[in-house]
Design a protein around this motif. Sequence first.
Motif, PDB file in Angstrom:
ATOM      1  N   ILE A   1       0.850  -1.196   0.000  1.00 56.86           N
ATOM      2  CA  ILE A   1       0.000   0.000   0.000  1.00 56.86           C
ATOM      3  C   ILE A   1       0.880   1.239   0.000  1.00 56.86           C
ATOM      4  CG2 ILE A   1      -1.747   1.301   1.272  1.00 56.86           C
ATOM      5  CD1 ILE A   1      -2.679  -1.434   2.446  1.00 56.86           C
ATOM      6  N   ARG A   2       1.887   1.267   0.894  1.00 53.10           N
ATOM      7  CA  ARG A   2       2.779   2.424   0.998  1.00 53.10           C
ATOM      8  C   ARG A   2       3.487   2.686  -0.331  1.00 53.10           C
ATOM      9  NH1 ARG A   2       7.278   4.261   0.633  1.00 53.10           N
ATOM     10  NH2 ARG A   2       8.174   2.248   0.142  1.00 53.10           N
ATOM     11  N   ARG A   3       4.005   1.632  -0.938  1.00 48.14           N
ATOM     12  CA  ARG A   3       4.742   1.771  -2.191  1.00 48.14           C
ATOM     13  C   ARG A   3       3.840   2.346  -3.290  1.00 48.14           C
ATOM     14  NH1 ARG A   3       5.732  -3.206  -3.056  1.00 48.14           N
ATOM     15  NH2 ARG A   3       7.398  -3.350  -1.529  1.00 48.14           N
ATOM     16  N   ALA A   4       2.615   1.863  -3.388  1.00 46.42           N
ATOM     17  CA  ALA A   4       1.697   2.364  -4.418  1.00 46.42           C
ATOM     18  C   ALA A   4       1.333   3.821  -4.165  1.00 46.42           C
ATOM     19  CB  ALA A   4       0.438   1.500  -4.453  1.00 46.42           C
ATOM     20  N   LEU A   5       1.012   4.163  -2.928  1.00 39.20           N
ATOM     21  CA  LEU A   5       0.578   5.529  -2.633  1.00 39.20           C
ATOM     22  C   LEU A   5       1.715   6.541  -2.725  1.00 39.20           C
ATOM     23  CD1 LEU A   5      -1.906   4.818   0.285  1.00 39.20           C
ATOM     24  CD2 LEU A   5      -2.435   5.350  -2.111  1.00 39.20           C
ATOM     25  N   ALA A   6       2.939   6.097  -2.543  1.00 39.12           N
ATOM     26  CA  ALA A   6       4.093   6.999  -2.630  1.00 39.12           C
ATOM     27  C   ALA A   6       4.231   7.593  -4.032  1.00 39.12           C
ATOM     28  CB  ALA A   6       5.368   6.262  -2.240  1.00 39.12           C
ATOM     29  N   ARG A   7       3.639   6.973  -5.021  1.00 37.23           N
ATOM     30  CA  ARG A   7       3.706   7.477  -6.398  1.00 37.23           C
ATOM     31  C   ARG A   7       2.792   8.676  -6.632  1.00 37.23           C
ATOM     32  NH1 ARG A   7       2.346   2.037  -7.799  1.00 37.23           N
ATOM     33  NH2 ARG A   7       0.583   2.939  -8.898  1.00 37.23           N
ATOM     34  N   TYR A   8       1.867   8.929  -5.723  1.00 38.41           N
ATOM     35  CA  TYR A   8       0.885  10.005  -5.911  1.00 38.41           C
ATOM     36  C   TYR A   8       1.340  11.265  -5.177  1.00 38.41           C
ATOM     37  CZ  TYR A   8      -2.263   6.250  -7.400  1.00 38.41           C
ATOM     38  OH  TYR A   8      -2.823   5.195  -8.047  1.00 38.41           O
ATOM     39  N   PRO A   9       1.680  12.334  -5.914  1.00 34.21           N
ATOM     40  CA  PRO A   9       2.079  13.566  -5.229  1.00 34.21           C
ATOM     41  C   PRO A   9       0.934  14.186  -4.430  1.00 34.21           C
ATOM     42  CG  PRO A   9       1.903  13.926  -7.596  1.00 34.21           C
ATOM     43  CD  PRO A   9       1.722  12.452  -7.365  1.00 34.21           C
ATOM     44  N   GLU A  10      -0.292  13.830  -4.737  1.00 33.79           N
ATOM     45  CA  GLU A  10      -1.455  14.382  -4.039  1.00 33.79           C
ATOM     46  C   GLU A  10      -1.646  13.765  -2.650  1.00 33.79           C
ATOM     47  OE1 GLU A  10      -2.310  14.265  -8.505  1.00 33.79           O
ATOM     48  OE2 GLU A  10      -1.566  12.830  -7.028  1.00 33.79           O
ATOM     49  N   VAL A  11      -1.037  12.628  -2.390  1.00 37.28           N
ATOM     50  CA  VAL A  11      -1.193  11.953  -1.088  1.00 37.28           C
ATOM     51  C   VAL A  11      -0.289  12.628  -0.067  1.00 37.28           C
ATOM     52  CG1 VAL A  11      -0.853   9.797   0.186  1.00 37.28           C
ATOM     53  CG2 VAL A  11      -1.916   9.763  -2.082  1.00 37.28           C
ATOM     54  N   ALA A  12      -0.923  13.223   0.943  1.00 32.51           N
ATOM     55  CA  ALA A  12      -0.182  13.906   2.004  1.00 32.51           C
ATOM     56  C   ALA A  12       0.207  12.946   3.116  1.00 32.51           C
ATOM     57  CB  ALA A  12      -1.014  15.056   2.569  1.00 32.51           C
ATOM     58  N   SER A  13      -0.668  11.982   3.408  1.00 31.57           N
ATOM     59  CA  SER A  13      -0.366  10.996   4.438  1.00 31.57           C
ATOM     60  C   SER A  13      -1.212   9.757   4.191  1.00 31.57           C
ATOM     61  CB  SER A  13      -0.636  11.552   5.842  1.00 31.57           C
ATOM     62  OG  SER A  13      -2.021  11.777   6.037  1.00 31.57           O
ATOM     63  N   ALA A  14      -0.733   8.645   4.710  1.00 35.24           N
ATOM     64  CA  ALA A  14      -1.469   7.392   4.603  1.00 35.24           C
ATOM     65  C   ALA A  14      -1.105   6.531   5.802  1.00 35.24           C
ATOM     66  CB  ALA A  14      -1.130   6.669   3.306  1.00 35.24           C
ATOM     67  N   SER A  15      -2.113   5.878   6.371  1.00 37.69           N
ATOM     68  CA  SER A  15      -1.899   5.048   7.552  1.00 37.69           C
ATOM     69  C   SER A  15      -2.775   3.818   7.488  1.00 37.69           C
ATOM     70  CB  SER A  15      -2.267   5.824   8.831  1.00 37.69           C
ATOM     71  OG  SER A  15      -1.536   7.015   8.935  1.00 37.69           O
ATOM     72  N   THR A  16      -2.268   2.704   8.017  1.00 37.46           N
ATOM     73  CA  THR A  16      -3.145   1.572   8.249  1.00 37.46           C
ATOM     74  C   THR A  16      -3.978   1.926   9.469  1.00 37.46           C
ATOM     75  OG1 THR A  16      -1.432   0.467   9.548  1.00 37.46           O
ATOM     76  CG2 THR A  16      -1.619  -0.167   7.234  1.00 37.46           C
ATOM     77  N   VAL A  17      -5.212   1.411   9.527  1.00 46.04           N
ATOM     78  CA  VAL A  17      -6.134   1.807  10.591  1.00 46.04           C
ATOM     79  C   VAL A  17      -6.912   0.598  11.112  1.00 46.04           C
ATOM     80  CG1 VAL A  17      -6.414   4.172   9.738  1.00 46.04           C
ATOM     81  CG2 VAL A  17      -7.934   2.374   8.887  1.00 46.04           C
ATOM     82  N   THR A  18      -7.497   0.792  12.289  1.00 45.68           N
ATOM     83  CA  THR A  18      -8.401  -0.215  12.814  1.00 45.68           C
ATOM     84  C   THR A  18      -9.769  -0.027  12.176  1.00 45.68           C
ATOM     85  OG1 THR A  18      -9.094   1.193  14.659  1.00 45.68           O
ATOM     86  CG2 THR A  18      -7.199  -0.265  15.039  1.00 45.68           C
ATOM     87  N   GLY A  19     -10.649  -0.997  12.370  1.00 44.28           N
ATOM     88  CA  GLY A  19     -11.988  -0.898  11.803  1.00 44.28           C
ATOM     89  C   GLY A  19     -12.066  -1.655  10.498  1.00 44.28           C
ATOM     90  N   GLU A  20     -13.073  -1.334   9.721  1.00 49.05           N
ATOM     91  CA  GLU A  20     -13.304  -2.069   8.476  1.00 49.05           C
ATOM     92  C   GLU A  20     -12.299  -1.737   7.382  1.00 49.05           C
ATOM     93  OE1 GLU A  20     -17.315  -2.116   7.060  1.00 49.05           O
ATOM     94  OE2 GLU A  20     -18.110  -1.958   9.093  1.00 49.05           O
ATOM     95  N   ALA A  21     -11.930  -0.479   7.267  1.00 45.12           N
ATOM     96  CA  ALA A  21     -10.983  -0.076   6.219  1.00 45.12           C
ATOM     97  C   ALA A  21      -9.592  -0.590   6.563  1.00 45.12           C
ATOM     98  CB  ALA A  21     -10.958   1.440   6.080  1.00 45.12           C
ATOM     99  N   ASP A  22      -8.784  -0.759   5.536  1.00 40.45           N
ATOM    100  CA  ASP A  22      -7.403  -1.184   5.729  1.00 40.45           C
ATOM    101  C   ASP A  22      -6.456   0.003   5.878  1.00 40.45           C
ATOM    102  OD1 ASP A  22      -7.569  -4.175   5.421  1.00 40.45           O
ATOM    103  OD2 ASP A  22      -8.520  -3.535   3.550  1.00 40.45           O
ATOM    104  N   ALA A  23      -6.792   1.103   5.206  1.00 47.28           N
ATOM    105  CA  ALA A  23      -5.930   2.278   5.255  1.00 47.28           C
ATOM    106  C   ALA A  23      -6.765   3.541   5.089  1.00 47.28           C
ATOM    107  CB  ALA A  23      -4.865   2.207   4.165  1.00 47.28           C
ATOM    108  N   MET A  24      -6.239   4.631   5.635  1.00 44.91           N
ATOM    109  CA  MET A  24      -6.839   5.957   5.490  1.00 44.91           C
ATOM    110  C   MET A  24      -5.801   6.831   4.800  1.00 44.91           C
ATOM    111  SD  MET A  24      -9.506   7.842   6.154  1.00 44.91           S
ATOM    112  CE  MET A  24     -10.371   7.046   7.478  1.00 44.91           C
TER     113      MET A  24
END
Length: 151
Positions: free
Chosen positions: A82-105
């Motif tokens: 997930i981190r590797r894929a999102l690192a390609r997007y200049p628009e992504v300011a932050s990304a985290s794995t999270v608890t709950g139903e979603a895998d990442a925010m």
Amino acid sequence: MTLDDLDERIVHLLSEDARRSYADIGADVGLSAPAVKRRVDRLRAEGAITGFTVRVDPAALGWQTEGYIEMYCRSKTAPEDIRRALARYPEVASASTVTGEADAMVQVFASDMRHFEQVLERIAGEPFVERTKSVLVLSPLLRRYTAGAPR
């Protein structure tokens, strides 16, 4: 690594304004400028301070739209993928794995709604993404950039 009270105070002052002089910080915490420098150097060497930066209003860079994307991924998707894929997007300011139903925010800044939609579509199209859910920020109410120990 544990910070003592003086270290915490120094880190807090630097997080408010990283351009403050060691003499100025020393006057606030009761140390000489060289003593503050030694502590800052030690905190950097130990990894407590990871760098110094400038905070820029995203709107000043043309990013008028902010949103969050919940990512729901296929089973056995590694956080590093997930981190590797999102690192390609200049628009992504932050990304985290999270608890709950979603895998990442994912926090995204875009120039406008159409641009946000395009980023959302590209992220949703990643091979490991099953689905997404997004929300747009209307007004940021509180943003904290200063450091301090949880109380």
